[in-house]
Scaffold this motif. Structure first.
Motif, PDB file in Angstrom:
ATOM      1  N   ASP A 182       0.858  -1.178   0.000  1.00  0.00           N
ATOM      2  CA  ASP A 182       0.000   0.000   0.000  1.00  0.00           C
ATOM      3  C   ASP A 182       0.896   1.231   0.000  1.00  0.00           C
ATOM      4  OD1 ASP A 182      -1.731   2.096   0.453  1.00  0.00           O
ATOM      5  OD2 ASP A 182      -2.776   1.157   2.138  1.00  0.00           O
ATOM      6  N   ARG A 277      -7.051   2.366   7.470  1.00  0.00           N
ATOM      7  CA  ARG A 277      -7.630   1.215   6.788  1.00  0.00           C
ATOM      8  C   ARG A 277      -8.020   0.187   7.843  1.00  0.00           C
ATOM      9  NH1 ARG A 277      -5.307  -2.892   2.045  1.00  0.00           N
ATOM     10  NH2 ARG A 277      -7.369  -3.708   1.509  1.00  0.00           N
ATOM     11  N   GLU A 279     -10.640  -2.750   7.719  1.00  0.00           N
ATOM     12  CA  GLU A 279     -11.603  -3.481   6.909  1.00  0.00           C
ATOM     13  C   GLU A 279     -11.199  -4.944   6.781  1.00  0.00           C
ATOM     14  OE1 GLU A 279     -11.482  -1.299   3.279  1.00  0.00           O
ATOM     15  OE2 GLU A 279      -9.755  -2.378   2.488  1.00  0.00           O
ATOM     16  N   ARG A 280     -12.141  -5.731   6.335  1.00  0.00           N
ATOM     17  CA  ARG A 280     -11.968  -7.180   6.206  1.00  0.00           C
ATOM     18  C   ARG A 280     -11.988  -7.571   4.738  1.00  0.00           C
ATOM     19  NH1 ARG A 280     -14.827 -12.033   9.073  1.00  0.00           N
ATOM     20  NH2 ARG A 280     -15.398 -13.396   7.366  1.00  0.00           N
ATOM     21  N   GLU A 281     -11.132  -8.520   4.378  1.00  0.00           N
ATOM     22  CA  GLU A 281     -11.204  -9.102   3.041  1.00  0.00           C
ATOM     23  C   GLU A 281     -11.037 -10.615   3.142  1.00  0.00           C
ATOM     24  OE1 GLU A 281      -7.709  -8.813   0.321  1.00  0.00           O
ATOM     25  OE2 GLU A 281      -7.067  -7.219   1.704  1.00  0.00           O
ATOM     26  N   THR A 282     -11.509 -11.300   2.132  1.00  0.00           N
ATOM     27  CA  THR A 282     -11.429 -12.759   2.112  1.00  0.00           C
ATOM     28  C   THR A 282     -10.301 -13.195   1.199  1.00  0.00           C
ATOM     29  OG1 THR A 282     -13.814 -12.919   2.480  1.00  0.00           O
ATOM     30  CG2 THR A 282     -12.698 -14.884   1.661  1.00  0.00           C
ATOM     31  N   LEU A 283      -9.443 -14.067   1.711  1.00  0.00           N
ATOM     32  CA  LEU A 283      -8.312 -14.592   0.956  1.00  0.00           C
ATOM     33  C   LEU A 283      -8.715 -15.906   0.289  1.00  0.00           C
ATOM     34  CD1 LEU A 283      -5.454 -13.995   3.562  1.00  0.00           C
ATOM     35  CD2 LEU A 283      -5.994 -12.607   1.544  1.00  0.00           C
ATOM     36  N   VAL A 288      -9.524 -15.281   6.281  1.00  0.00           N
ATOM     37  CA  VAL A 288      -9.908 -13.883   6.517  1.00  0.00           C
ATOM     38  C   VAL A 288      -8.666 -13.048   6.796  1.00  0.00           C
ATOM     39  CG1 VAL A 288     -11.127 -12.330   8.103  1.00  0.00           C
ATOM     40  CG2 VAL A 288     -12.205 -14.474   7.352  1.00  0.00           C
ATOM     41  N   VAL A 290      -7.867  -9.134   8.044  1.00  0.00           N
ATOM     42  CA  VAL A 290      -8.385  -7.861   8.558  1.00  0.00           C
ATOM     43  C   VAL A 290      -7.241  -6.860   8.594  1.00  0.00           C
ATOM     44  CG1 VAL A 290      -9.429  -6.668  10.522  1.00  0.00           C
ATOM     45  CG2 VAL A 290     -10.174  -8.986   9.926  1.00  0.00           C
ATOM     46  N   HIS A 291      -7.452  -5.714   7.976  1.00  0.00           N
ATOM     47  CA  HIS A 291      -6.447  -4.655   7.988  1.00  0.00           C
ATOM     48  C   HIS A 291      -6.774  -3.653   9.095  1.00  0.00           C
ATOM     49  CE1 HIS A 291      -4.592  -5.933   4.216  1.00  0.00           C
ATOM     50  NE2 HIS A 291      -5.808  -6.040   3.694  1.00  0.00           N
TER      51      HIS A 291
END
Length: 316
Positions: A182, A277, A279-283, A288, A290-291
């Motif tokens: 990032d 930042r 937020e959650r994203e799915t790998l 999971v 989480v940033h």
């Protein structure tokens, strides 16, 4: 890929954001491991002042909620300052607007008032705010995590996707620039001078007409003097000329600082971003990520509020 036991959470990053997040997760019953490149004594958080007050953090509405939740926690921790490193201390916010401060803090800081001419030579606010001694607070967080069943490993992560735990929480601060990657995360260099406390019991944060900051925070026998905010500067070496200027600016506020014995110099790189930042994203495979990074100079101020939100995202 480094495999982890089923149901375990790996928190990457061992500064105040990572440790606080790990504590919340562990005390909610999760099995938590912290992977940190550096021990707490070498993190940016160790260098922090650290006064509870918003500084260079967005988005404002979310930051306010995170900060007010964190305020509740710090006020409770201040009941045992020797262990937690948290005290509620009086001081002056120079060049601050009372209406804006009340809008930020609502009714949570009823003692906010305009500073008198004797308290501050200029427009300022008198406030009682949590002041956190990071040399005590970070080791306390570490002990609290271990007591809750968490573990800490000194371990470098080069790829978040390679961490095989079902849930990974990214609390890497400035490290997120390369790790996510990032590139919007930028350092804001801050330099401090640590001096023997000549008997000062209140704090001051001031900004001169030239835009230069000056602040001092009393921690029992030590006084932390600051400071700087140099955008995009990566050097962690103290600059002697900057140190002299910091002492000079602080001594202009309290003359006894001029003769205080210098104990050390510190430099930290605040992990700034246009907005936190969180937020959650799915790998791949349903894991999971989480940033929780990009808190700029307000990591301590929002740590508990962000930790609780990150923990909820990790469990949802």
């Amino acid at each position: 890929m480094d495999s982890e036991p089923s149901g375990e959470v790996v928190v990457v990053g061992g500064g105040v954001i990572g440790l606080t997040t790990a504590v919340v997760l562990a005390e909610r019953g999760r099995r938590v491991r912290v992977w940190t490149r550096d021990p707490v004594e070498r993190t940016t958080s160790w260098v922090a002042g650290a006064l509870w007050w918003p500084y260079r953090i967005e988005p404002v509405a979310s930051a306010r909620a995170w900060a007010l939740r964190s305020l509740e926690v710090y006020e409770a921790l201040a009941a045992d300052p020797e262990r937690t490193g948290v005290r509620v201390v009086e001081g002056v916010l120079g060049e601050a607007d009372l209406d804006k401060a009340r809008a930020w803090a609502g009714e949570r800081l009823p003692g906010l008032r305009a500073a008198t001419a004797e308290e501050y030579a200029g427009a300022g606010l008198w406030a009682r705010l949590p002041l956190v001694d990071m040399a005590a607070h970070l080791p306390w967080l570490r002990r609290r995590l271990l007591d809750a069943g968490g573990t800490i490993e000194t371990r470098t992560v080069s790829d978040l996707g390679s961490v095989g735990a079902p849930v990974v929480v990214n609390c890497t601060g400035l490290g997120a620039r390369e790790l996510v990657p990032d590139v919007s995360v930028e350092p804001v260099r801050g330099q401090l001078v640590v001096v023997a406390n000549p008997g000062i019991r209140t704090w001051v944060v001031s900004t001169g007409a030239d835009g230069e900051m000056a602040y001092f925070f009393p921690h029992t026998d030590r006084l932390l003097l600051g400071g700087t905010a140099e955008d995009g500067v990566w050097s962690t070496e103290p600059d002697p000329a900057v140190a002299e200027a910091i002492v000079r600016r602080c001594a202009a506020l309290r003359p006894e600082i001029a003769g205080a014995r210098v104990l050390g110099h510190r430099v930290g790189l605040r992990p700034a971003r246009d907005a936190v930042r969180l937020e959650r994203e799915t790998l791949p495979g349903g894991r999971v990520l989480v940033h929780n990074y990009g808190h700029g100079g307000a990591g301590v101020t929002v740590a508990w509020g962000c930790a609780e939100e990150a923990a909820t995202l990790a469990s949802s």
